[in-house]
Design a protein around this motif. Structure first.
Motif, short mmCIF file in Angstrom:
data_model
loop_
_atom_site.label_atom_id
_atom_site.label_comp_id
_atom_site.label_asym_id
_atom_site.label_seq_id
_atom_site.Cartn_x
_atom_site.Cartn_y
_atom_site.Cartn_z
N TYR A 134 -2.13 10.20 -8.33
CA TYR A 134 -2.11 9.48 -8.87
C TYR A 134 -1.03 9.02 -9.67
O TYR A 134 -0.80 7.81 -10.27
CB TYR A 134 -3.67 9.56 -9.95
N TYR A 135 0.10 9.30 -9.50
CA TYR A 135 1.11 8.63 -9.59
C TYR A 135 1.37 7.34 -8.69
O TYR A 135 2.47 6.85 -8.63
CB TYR A 135 2.68 9.84 -9.50
N TRP A 136 1.32 7.49 -7.25
CA TRP A 136 2.05 6.96 -5.98
C TRP A 136 0.76 6.34 -4.85
O TRP A 136 1.08 5.49 -4.46
CB TRP A 136 2.72 7.96 -5.14
N ILE A 137 -0.09 6.47 -5.61
CA ILE A 137 -1.46 5.53 -4.40
C ILE A 137 -1.31 4.06 -4.81
O ILE A 137 -1.41 3.66 -4.16
CB ILE A 137 -2.42 6.42 -4.78
N ASP A 138 -0.92 3.88 -6.25
CA ASP A 138 -0.91 2.35 -6.56
C ASP A 138 -0.13 1.67 -5.86
O ASP A 138 -0.03 0.85 -5.59
CB ASP A 138 -0.32 2.33 -8.36
N SER A 139 1.04 2.31 -5.32
CA SER A 139 1.87 1.46 -5.00
C SER A 139 1.96 1.43 -2.99
O SER A 139 2.51 0.45 -2.37
CB SER A 139 4.14 2.06 -4.96
N VAL A 140 1.70 2.75 -2.79
CA VAL A 140 1.31 2.40 -1.35
C VAL A 140 -0.22 0.81 -1.32
O VAL A 140 -0.49 0.53 -0.53
CB VAL A 140 0.58 3.16 -1.14
N MET A 141 -1.14 1.35 -1.84
CA MET A 141 -2.61 -0.10 -2.08
C MET A 141 -1.32 -1.10 -2.40
O MET A 141 -2.33 -2.14 -1.45
CB MET A 141 -3.43 0.61 -3.25
N MET B 197 -2.46 -4.50 0.28
CA MET B 197 -2.84 -5.48 0.16
C MET B 197 -2.23 -6.37 -1.02
O MET B 197 -2.71 -7.53 -0.22
CB MET B 197 -3.51 -4.93 -1.23
N LYS B 198 -0.73 -5.92 -1.39
CA LYS B 198 -0.35 -7.47 -2.30
C LYS B 198 1.24 -7.98 -1.31
O LYS B 198 1.65 -9.03 -1.30
CB LYS B 198 -0.08 -7.35 -3.28
N GLY B 199 2.07 -7.17 -0.59
CA GLY B 199 3.37 -7.15 -0.41
C GLY B 199 4.06 -6.45 -0.70
O GLY B 199 3.85 -5.80 -2.13
N ASP B 200 5.39 -6.34 -0.18
CA ASP B 200 6.51 -6.10 -0.03
C ASP B 200 7.22 -6.36 -2.30
O ASP B 200 7.50 -5.40 -2.49
CB ASP B 200 7.79 -5.91 0.57
N GLU B 201 7.25 -7.71 -2.13
CA GLU B 201 7.58 -8.09 -3.01
C GLU B 201 7.15 -7.63 -4.98
O GLU B 201 7.30 -6.99 -5.05
CB GLU B 201 7.68 -9.35 -2.93
#
Length: 480
Positions: free
Chosen positions: A228-235, A239-243
């Motif tokens: 729950y610290y890092w999964i948001d960045s992976v998802m 889903m939304k791209g690098d920017e």
């Protein structure tokens, strides 16, 4: 040196080290993010996030276990270090294999895959370095930990400046992490050999079994926390791209800097709490209550101040390209407030051999986080991820308080600490609101003075704090 002085000395050493390290790290993040831009910075932070999730396999809960056991019996240091290195090499190989398989299944560009693999190797080396820091912490010799942190941040900044001057790409910035971690590992080996013991690698299968049996709740907790610290960045990346990942992590990196404060405090206090569990329950309760008070005292003004000044902070540090990160910062900062409040309980269950409680809470939090992210990110993007992080930390904090609701570790003092800190922070917030157009640094200094002035006026500092302060001032030979 009395106990309070010893804790204060270790905290001061850690504080100075972390402040210097944070300052260097701050400029590293600022220069790196500005140079790479949101998209390439998103690639780098995605790699860090993915390895943040799987990198905990390398550590497998060995770090808090090593600190706890060696703090209680220093003669175990050589055995834990030698077997810990062997175990981390084994688990590190497994970590790299898992990361390789995950990237093989995901349709990412070659440059992203290379960055991820380099960061994976860096994470494994960093995990081995942590064992040496565990020995420093258990022996309460925090100065060597601080020097290592400063060295790591200084080298990272130096190499980043060189990379910018040479116009290198994001792969070279990933190499910075690997190179710096190798150099810092060498530092730890030299210091440990010189001051503590001769490092070795040992394979004692029976000891491994006992370590793994004790460490697995720590390991599961670390895995769930990392999710729950890092999964948001992976998802977000998927889903939304690098920017978008770059915007989100601009805010998130500032939150991680704030979390250095409880990290410093509990690095110094945790070994003592582990000892007090065996020696004095009353002293353990006292240590917990004061820890909760000081965390509350710092958390609420940070939350209020950052919320009101988020746009100016983002613009100052990252520039206009990252302006969307301001609203994410306004949400995420309250997750840091909740982490400040939950940390005393987390360290309490670790110190009292009840780490399974932490495992259950963080497991549930990780599940909540993943479900909410899957539902919210497609619609609300990085702001949805920010709200999910906040919701998860709210659950964790309330869960701890519910579990301890009928014990001596949740009482009227705890509620009073939070209430007084909230009142002082609210008054400070009004000042910031009325004068927010003034120079940013002037506002921050005035706000700090106002907060502590109000906190003193409403008796936020009591006679116990005064006694602690007096004991800090005792000479080296003062009472124990």
């Amino acid at each position: 040196m009395n106990t309070i002085q010893r804790i204060a000395k270790n905290m001061m050493v850690l504080f100075v080290g972390r402040i210097l390290s944070m300052l260097l790290g701050f400029f590293y993040v600022m220069y790196t993010a500005r140079y790479l831009g949101p998209a390439n910075y998103g690639i780098l932070t995605f790699a860090l996030a993915l390895n943040g999730i799987f990198g905990v396999i390398t550590n497998f809960g060995l770090d808090p276990l090593t600190v706890r056991e060696v703090a209680r019996d220093k003669s175990l240091a050589k055995r834990y270090l030698a077997n810990g290195v062997a175990l981390k090499l084994l688990f590190g190989g497994l970590t790299f294999l898992i990361v390789f398989l995950v990237m093989a299944l995901l349709d990412y560009p070659e440059i992203t895959r290379k960055v991820v693999y380099i960061i994976a190797l860096s994470t494994i080396i960093g995990g081995i370095s942590n064992l040496f820091k565990d020995i420093y912490q258990a022996f309460e010799k925090m100065e060597f930990m601080s020097i290592g942190q400063i060295l790591q941040s200084a080298l990272s900044l130096l190499f980043a400046i060189i990379a910018i001057k040479l116009s290198l790409n994001v792969i070279h910035f990933a190499m910075i992490y690997l190179s710096v971690n190798l150099i810092v590992l060498g530092y730890h080996i030299v210091i440990t050999t010189w001051k503590f013991l001769k490092p070795a690698v040992e394979v004692d299968l029976e000891f491994w079994k006992s370590i793994v049996k004790e460490a697995w709740p720590f390991a599961l907790t670390a895995i769930f926390i990392s999710i729950y610290y890092w999964i948001d960045s992976v998802m977000l990346s998927y889903m939304k791209g690098d920017e978008v990942v770059g915007w989100y992590n601009a805010a998130y990196r500032l939150i991680l800097i704030l979390l250095v404060i409880p990290s410093i405090y509990f690095t110094a206090v945790y070994p003592l709490m582990s000892q007090l569990f065996k020696n004095s329950n009353d002293s353990l309760r006292f240590s917990f209550e004061r820890s909760f008070k000081y965390m509350s005292m710092l958390a609420f003004p940070i939350g209020v101040g950052t919320t009101l000044l988020a746009d100016r902070i983002i613009l100052l540090i990252f520039g206009p390209e990252y302006s969307p990160a301001a609203n994410a910062l306004r949400i995420l900062v309250w997750s840091s407030v909740l982490i400040f409040l939950s940390q005393p309980y987390g360290r309490l269950v670790q110190a009292t051999n009840k780490q399974i409680i932490e495992t259950k809470i963080t497991a549930t939090g990780a599940i909540i986080n993943m479900i909410l992210n899957a539902v919210i990110i497609p619609r609300y993007s990085y702001l949805g991820a920010s709200a999910t992080t906040l919701t998860t930390e709210l659950f964790v904090t309330l869960a701890y308080m519910y579990i301890f609701r009928n014990t001596k570790f949740f009482n009227r003092h705890i509620l009073t600490f939070m209430w007084k800190a909230s009142i002082a922070a609210a008054i400070m917030g009004l000042l910031i609101w009325f004068f927010k157009s003034l120079n940013l640094f002037l506002i921050i200094i005035t706000a700090i003075i106002t907060y502590f002035g109000v906190f003193i006026l409403i008796n936020g500092f009591d006679h116990v704090d005064t006694k602690i302060l007096k004991r800090l001032m005792l000479p080296e030979g003062g009472s124990k």
